[in-house]
Design a protein around this motif. Sequence first.
Motif, PDB file in Angstrom:
ATOM      1  N   ALA A   1     -33.667  23.375 -42.024  1.00 14.04           N
ATOM      2  CA  ALA A   1     -32.789  22.699 -42.989  1.00 14.04           C
ATOM      3  C   ALA A   1     -32.691  21.210 -42.678  1.00 14.04           C
ATOM      4  O   ALA A   1     -32.731  20.366 -43.593  1.00 14.04           O
ATOM      5  CB  ALA A   1     -31.416  23.349 -42.966  1.00 14.04           C
ATOM      6  N   ALA A   2     -32.569  20.870 -41.412  1.00 18.77           N
ATOM      7  CA  ALA A   2     -32.484  19.462 -41.035  1.00 18.77           C
ATOM      8  C   ALA A   2     -33.775  18.730 -41.384  1.00 18.77           C
ATOM      9  O   ALA A   2     -33.755  17.589 -41.865  1.00 18.77           O
ATOM     10  CB  ALA A   2     -32.198  19.347 -39.539  1.00 18.77           C
TER      11      ALA A   2
ATOM     12  N   GLN B   1     -42.836  20.029 -52.644  1.00 21.30           N
ATOM     13  CA  GLN B   1     -41.518  19.510 -53.001  1.00 21.30           C
ATOM     14  C   GLN B   1     -40.389  20.412 -52.524  1.00 21.30           C
ATOM     15  O   GLN B   1     -39.234  20.003 -52.480  1.00 21.30           O
ATOM     16  CB  GLN B   1     -41.385  19.361 -54.531  1.00 21.30           C
ATOM     17  CG  GLN B   1     -42.268  18.272 -55.124  1.00 21.30           C
ATOM     18  CD  GLN B   1     -43.644  18.787 -55.500  1.00 21.30           C
ATOM     19  OE1 GLN B   1     -43.826  19.960 -55.767  1.00 21.30           O
ATOM     20  NE2 GLN B   1     -44.641  17.906 -55.506  1.00 21.30           N
ATOM     21  N   ARG B   2     -40.761  21.670 -52.175  1.00 22.80           N
ATOM     22  CA  ARG B   2     -39.712  22.621 -51.802  1.00 22.80           C
ATOM     23  C   ARG B   2     -40.223  23.523 -50.693  1.00 22.80           C
ATOM     24  O   ARG B   2     -41.405  23.871 -50.640  1.00 22.80           O
ATOM     25  CB  ARG B   2     -39.307  23.456 -53.018  1.00 22.80           C
ATOM     26  CG  ARG B   2     -37.917  24.079 -52.890  1.00 22.80           C
ATOM     27  CD  ARG B   2     -37.358  24.386 -54.270  1.00 22.80           C
ATOM     28  NE  ARG B   2     -37.896  25.591 -54.834  1.00 22.80           N
ATOM     29  CZ  ARG B   2     -37.208  26.732 -54.958  1.00 22.80           C
ATOM     30  NH1 ARG B   2     -35.949  26.791 -54.569  1.00 22.80           N
ATOM     31  NH2 ARG B   2     -37.746  27.781 -55.496  1.00 22.80           N
TER      32      ARG B   2
ATOM     33  N   ASP C   1     -23.761  26.762 -44.756  1.00 23.03           N
ATOM     34  CA  ASP C   1     -23.307  25.914 -43.660  1.00 23.03           C
ATOM     35  C   ASP C   1     -24.472  25.145 -43.028  1.00 23.03           C
ATOM     36  O   ASP C   1     -24.305  24.021 -42.550  1.00 23.03           O
ATOM     37  CB  ASP C   1     -22.603  26.776 -42.601  1.00 23.03           C
ATOM     38  CG  ASP C   1     -22.097  25.939 -41.433  1.00 23.03           C
ATOM     39  OD1 ASP C   1     -21.246  25.057 -41.663  1.00 23.03           O
ATOM     40  OD2 ASP C   1     -22.571  26.159 -40.302  1.00 23.03           O
ATOM     41  N   ALA C   2     -25.679  25.752 -43.011  1.00 21.13           N
ATOM     42  CA  ALA C   2     -26.852  25.101 -42.407  1.00 21.13           C
ATOM     43  C   ALA C   2     -27.409  23.987 -43.277  1.00 21.13           C
ATOM     44  O   ALA C   2     -28.166  23.148 -42.791  1.00 21.13           O
ATOM     45  CB  ALA C   2     -27.927  26.141 -42.139  1.00 21.13           C
ATOM     46  N   GLY C   3     -27.040  23.983 -44.567  1.00 20.80           N
ATOM     47  CA  GLY C   3     -27.530  22.923 -45.447  1.00 20.80           C
ATOM     48  C   GLY C   3     -28.572  23.376 -46.436  1.00 20.80           C
ATOM     49  O   GLY C   3     -29.252  22.541 -47.043  1.00 20.80           O
ATOM     50  N   CYS C   4     -28.710  24.708 -46.641  1.00 18.21           N
ATOM     51  CA  CYS C   4     -29.644  25.222 -47.634  1.00 18.21           C
ATOM     52  C   CYS C   4     -29.065  25.021 -49.034  1.00 18.21           C
ATOM     53  O   CYS C   4     -27.849  25.110 -49.235  1.00 18.21           O
ATOM     54  CB  CYS C   4     -29.932  26.700 -47.392  1.00 18.21           C
ATOM     55  SG  CYS C   4     -30.734  27.015 -45.810  1.00 18.21           S
ATOM     56  N   HIS C   5     -29.929  24.804 -50.009  1.00 14.97           N
ATOM     57  CA  HIS C   5     -29.474  24.477 -51.351  1.00 14.97           C
ATOM     58  C   HIS C   5     -29.387  25.688 -52.264  1.00 14.97           C
ATOM     59  O   HIS C   5     -28.471  25.797 -53.090  1.00 14.97           O
ATOM     60  CB  HIS C   5     -30.408  23.440 -51.980  1.00 14.97           C
ATOM     61  CG  HIS C   5     -30.631  22.250 -51.092  1.00 14.97           C
ATOM     62  ND1 HIS C   5     -31.875  21.711 -50.843  1.00 14.97           N
ATOM     63  CD2 HIS C   5     -29.765  21.507 -50.360  1.00 14.97           C
ATOM     64  CE1 HIS C   5     -31.769  20.679 -50.024  1.00 14.97           C
ATOM     65  NE2 HIS C   5     -30.495  20.538 -49.705  1.00 14.97           N
ATOM     66  N   SER C   6     -30.347  26.603 -52.163  1.00 17.25           N
ATOM     67  CA  SER C   6     -30.398  27.736 -53.087  1.00 17.25           C
ATOM     68  C   SER C   6     -30.944  28.955 -52.378  1.00 17.25           C
ATOM     69  O   SER C   6     -31.535  28.848 -51.294  1.00 17.25           O
ATOM     70  CB  SER C   6     -31.271  27.395 -54.302  1.00 17.25           C
ATOM     71  OG  SER C   6     -32.579  27.057 -53.884  1.00 17.25           O
TER      72      SER C   6
ATOM     73  N   ASP D   1     -27.687  28.654 -57.104  1.00 14.13           N
ATOM     74  CA  ASP D   1     -27.198  27.515 -56.327  1.00 14.13           C
ATOM     75  C   ASP D   1     -26.128  28.039 -55.367  1.00 14.13           C
ATOM     76  O   ASP D   1     -25.133  28.639 -55.793  1.00 14.13           O
ATOM     77  CB  ASP D   1     -26.622  26.466 -57.275  1.00 14.13           C
ATOM     78  CG  ASP D   1     -26.264  25.180 -56.546  1.00 14.13           C
ATOM     79  OD1 ASP D   1     -25.508  25.260 -55.559  1.00 14.13           O
ATOM     80  OD2 ASP D   1     -26.731  24.117 -56.970  1.00 14.13           O
ATOM     81  N   LEU D   2     -26.321  27.849 -54.071  1.00 13.74           N
ATOM     82  CA  LEU D   2     -25.386  28.405 -53.091  1.00 13.74           C
ATOM     83  C   LEU D   2     -23.995  27.792 -53.210  1.00 13.74           C
ATOM     84  O   LEU D   2     -22.991  28.450 -52.881  1.00 13.74           O
ATOM     85  CB  LEU D   2     -25.930  28.184 -51.676  1.00 13.74           C
ATOM     86  CG  LEU D   2     -27.062  29.112 -51.240  1.00 13.74           C
ATOM     87  CD1 LEU D   2     -27.596  28.707 -49.874  1.00 13.74           C
ATOM     88  CD2 LEU D   2     -26.609  30.563 -51.212  1.00 13.74           C
ATOM     89  N   ALA D   3     -23.910  26.583 -53.682  1.00  8.84           N
ATOM     90  CA  ALA D   3     -22.610  25.921 -53.778  1.00  8.84           C
ATOM     91  C   ALA D   3     -21.813  26.416 -54.980  1.00  8.84           C
ATOM     92  O   ALA D   3     -20.595  26.614 -54.907  1.00  8.84           O
ATOM     93  CB  ALA D   3     -22.795  24.416 -53.853  1.00  8.84           C
TER      94      ALA D   3
END
Length: 701
Positions: free
Chosen positions: A638-639, A612-613, A664-669, A467-469
């Motif tokens: 990502a958008a 789904q991904r 920053d672009a909004g990727c999750h993993s 998970d990038l976060a």
Amino acid sequence: MNFWRFDTDNPTLGAMIEGQNDPLLVTLSIVIACFAGVTVLALADRITAAREAATRAWWITGGAVAMACGMWSMHFTGMLAFELPGHDHGGYDAGLTLLSLFPAVIGSMVALHFIADASTRGWRLQLGSLLLASGIGAMHYTGMEAMRMPGLRYDFGLFVLSIAIAHVLAIAALSIRARLRAMRIMPENAVSYFAGPVVGLSIAGMHYTAMAAAQFHHVGDGTSHGTFLSDGSMAASIGMFAGVILLLSLLATWIDRQVGFQRLLQLERMAHTDALTGLPNRVMLDNQLETALHQNRCNDHGFALFYFDLNKFKPINDTYGHAAGDLILREFATRLQNCLRQNDLAARVGGDEFVALCRDMRDPESAARMAERILKALEKPVKLNRIELPLSVSIGISLYPADGDSAKGLKDKADDAMYRAKTGGLGYCFAGNHLNRSLEDYQRTSKAIMEAMEASDIQVLYQPEVDLATGNIRSLEALVRCPSNNSVTASEFISLTDSNGLSTQLSSLVLQAVCRQARAWLDDNIDFGKVAVNVSPAQFSHPEFARQTKSILQQFSLPAERLELEVSHKDLQNNKADQLLQLVQLRDLGVSLTLDRVEDLSLERISELPFQRLKIGRELIAQSATALNAVAKIRAIAALANALNLDLSCSGIETEAQKDLLLDAGCHSAQGYYFYIPTSADIIASLINSDQSTEVDWKAS
């Protein structure tokens, strides 16, 4: 001149009558004349092309009739255009009207005999044009005699001039035809469209000059006797008859030309095709090889040349006869063509020797895979009645540009390599020794893979996805490796299994091994999230893939939501209905579906697919460090994923800058060497169970 109708001083003649012409009918008559000129020259071309005397005679007769009908139709259309005050209901003598056709036929026939020569020059040109002009003049003045005009007289000077004009324009038309045919600057049939109207102008020029020579006088009541045709009936009869004849002549010419064209195509095919196998012959191969050399000097794609020689062909031919030998040759040609790609070329160059030109193929690995595919296709013997005949070849391979830049050099080197393969008992051999060393490594690796597959002995490594976060492991990806050679990359390993026809078997073994391991992790209370398996093109195209996947899940009692299948964008290019059905069935089964390398698929297409991904490939991630358009593409994907409520992952992360860009672009993993390298199942278990995963010596594994 007091003979025929030149006695203009005859005291019995009354006052002259001035006539006038209808412009519309005059134009129509000239068009008819030009149409007749095109027709007669087109027919002359067919006479020129005819080789048999009987065929030439038929074309000359038909051409003369068509030409005469054209003159006839033009003449009487021109006469209908001419109006004399007080003679609105004139007519024509039926016998003379019909008789006027014959001088035109005879003149045209003799003229065609002379002008049909492919190189009409000198006296033939003069005589042909003179005879044509004479036929036109005789037809015209005979037709004029058919008029009920006893007061008709001619000006002698204009009379002679009318014949001269017909002669001069006929010479011009035939000279233009001869010159254009000699220059070969346009197709043969186009010459008729240039010279034909000049022939038409010679007919029209003669007619209207002769009409200018004609003088009409009052003579008594102007009554004559005989069988007459009215203007209307004469026009309808002659126009219909002449039109049908001209159209039929043009149709016959067109049909004959098409038949001749098809005959030429057939001869050309015969000249470039081997009669026994239907393959191109040596001539066609040389032409295509020169073309490939020219093209590849510009685009540098490269190509491979395969030289084949059938093994033990002579003993089979001598023992079982030529029928068996021919069957062997035809069967090899068929199997060879089935192995080649659409833009490749197979040719028979003589005896039992064949050559294949494979475009866009410059590396030895691709050429080796092609050679192995061909050899595998020849394993099945050829049946002749109850006899089974072996079918095998020795193959020599040369590559452009590595082995030369000329057609002869490449063929000679491929031929030499073929003899080395035959002498050494090898299936195939490369022209260059360094390529043969590469081939040995390739063959050893292929052999090791096949042995491992037969023993179901494969190695599966797992790479965590984080998970990038938070940096926590959220899922795994299964990666297969060659058990006997760690230097072979995953992509090379997959490519080798595919070339040996083992990709479906390998994918099935990997899926079973992954599901077995996932079940073991669950039994040990290890929460790995999901484990992803890449689906091969052959496996994905199998109509029973969804059912087989369900069976494997049931075999190991693995919940479907624990399995993730990654499908490459390449497998979706054809948009086949059965593939979309497979995706829907897998989704309904509960399996997660991921579209790999999403950047190579149009963004509009993504929303139509049941994934789904989405997953961005490592190439685009690597480009993001230097290319602004790569960054923009990542942000766009990502958008789109966020808008469609799809999870987004990335592979190949190797730097912190790349991680920050994706976050920053909004990727999750994401996954990559920046986080974890692919490792064994045991170390994965330790990583997941450890609160401080960085203390685990996973890199040493």
